[in-house]
Design a protein around this motif. Structure first.
Motif, PDB file in Angstrom:
ATOM      1  N   VAL A 226      37.399  38.569  24.789  1.00 46.81           N
ATOM      2  CA  VAL A 226      36.089  38.002  25.077  1.00 46.81           C
ATOM      3  C   VAL A 226      36.224  37.113  26.307  1.00 46.81           C
ATOM      4  O   VAL A 226      37.112  36.266  26.371  1.00 46.81           O
ATOM      5  CB  VAL A 226      35.554  37.187  23.875  1.00 46.81           C
ATOM      6  N   VAL A 227      35.324  37.305  27.277  1.00 44.26           N
ATOM      7  CA  VAL A 227      35.294  36.491  28.490  1.00 44.26           C
ATOM      8  C   VAL A 227      34.130  35.521  28.372  1.00 44.26           C
ATOM      9  O   VAL A 227      33.001  35.923  28.080  1.00 44.26           O
ATOM     10  CB  VAL A 227      35.136  37.372  29.749  1.00 44.26           C
ATOM     11  N   LEU A 228      34.405  34.232  28.592  1.00 46.30           N
ATOM     12  CA  LEU A 228      33.397  33.177  28.541  1.00 46.30           C
ATOM     13  C   LEU A 228      33.121  32.689  29.956  1.00 46.30           C
ATOM     14  O   LEU A 228      34.058  32.331  30.675  1.00 46.30           O
ATOM     15  CB  LEU A 228      33.891  32.001  27.683  1.00 46.30           C
ATOM     16  N   GLY A 229      31.845  32.670  30.351  1.00 46.35           N
ATOM     17  CA  GLY A 229      31.464  32.131  31.654  1.00 46.35           C
ATOM     18  C   GLY A 229      31.433  30.619  31.602  1.00 46.35           C
ATOM     19  O   GLY A 229      30.654  30.042  30.865  1.00 46.35           O
ATOM     20  N   LYS A 230      32.288  29.966  32.388  1.00 48.22           N
ATOM     21  CA  LYS A 230      32.403  28.502  32.359  1.00 48.22           C
ATOM     22  C   LYS A 230      31.783  27.818  33.568  1.00 48.22           C
ATOM     23  O   LYS A 230      31.292  26.703  33.461  1.00 48.22           O
ATOM     24  CB  LYS A 230      33.873  28.099  32.256  1.00 48.22           C
ATOM     25  N   GLY A 231      31.863  28.425  34.732  1.00 53.66           N
ATOM     26  CA  GLY A 231      31.327  27.831  35.952  1.00 53.66           C
ATOM     27  C   GLY A 231      30.848  28.925  36.881  1.00 53.66           C
ATOM     28  O   GLY A 231      31.357  30.040  36.856  1.00 53.66           O
ATOM     29  N   TYR A 232      29.862  28.631  37.711  1.00 51.14           N
ATOM     30  CA  TYR A 232      29.328  29.630  38.622  1.00 51.14           C
ATOM     31  C   TYR A 232      30.387  30.070  39.621  1.00 51.14           C
ATOM     32  O   TYR A 232      31.138  29.258  40.128  1.00 51.14           O
ATOM     33  CB  TYR A 232      28.137  29.054  39.384  1.00 51.14           C
ATOM     34  N   GLY A 233      30.450  31.384  39.874  1.00 53.46           N
ATOM     35  CA  GLY A 233      31.378  31.892  40.870  1.00 53.46           C
ATOM     36  C   GLY A 233      31.913  33.267  40.520  1.00 53.46           C
ATOM     37  O   GLY A 233      31.441  33.931  39.605  1.00 53.46           O
ATOM     38  N   VAL A 234      32.942  33.664  41.272  1.00 54.46           N
ATOM     39  CA  VAL A 234      33.570  34.978  41.112  1.00 54.46           C
ATOM     40  C   VAL A 234      35.068  34.777  40.925  1.00 54.46           C
ATOM     41  O   VAL A 234      35.689  33.984  41.624  1.00 54.46           O
ATOM     42  CB  VAL A 234      33.316  35.865  42.357  1.00 54.46           C
TER      43      VAL A 234
END
Length: 126
Positions: A64-72
């Motif tokens: 599972v990948v969790l989005g923590k901060g805006y970006g790539v």
């Protein structure tokens, strides 16, 4: 000559298409998760920039990948022989709905909105 040029163009297109297939993009909204199917024989799973996303391995076939901060950033999966068997670009962006950002100079305040808006914290995690 024309035949050689067409053959060269087809070969270039195939190479370009192959590189896109090797590293498809996974879009994850900030503060949300997305499941990733892992290839058989996975040994290690790594995220390039842990400030942008985090990964948790559930079992030998799922993460599972969790989005923590805006970006790539990117996700790398390594097999038992140390080979890279999967690479995905991870793009963490704003959710499509239900979130408002208030920008006051350098300060950004995030609000989660459903029937009303609740402060979700600053963009820097406070």
């Amino acid at each position: 000559m024309r035949h050689a040029l067409i053959s060269l163009s087809v070969a270039f297109a195939a190479l370009a298409g192959g590189s896109q297939a090797a590293a498809p993009t996974l879009s994850v909204p900030i503060d949300q998760s997305a499941r990733v199917a892992l290839p058989a024989g996975t040994r290690d799973v790594m995220i390039g920039n842990p400030a942008i996303a985090d990964v948790s391995v559930l079992d030998g076939r799922n993460a599972v990948v969790l989005g923590k901060g805006y970006g790539v950033t990117n996700l790398l999966v390594i097999d038992q022989l140390g080979r890279t068997v999967m690479e995905r670009q991870i793009v963490v962006s704003a959710p499509e709905a239900g979130r408002v950002s208030v920008i006051r100079g350098p300060k950004v305040e995030e609000y989660a909105c459903a029937t009303g808006c609740e402060r979700a914290g600053d963009a820097d995690g406070k």
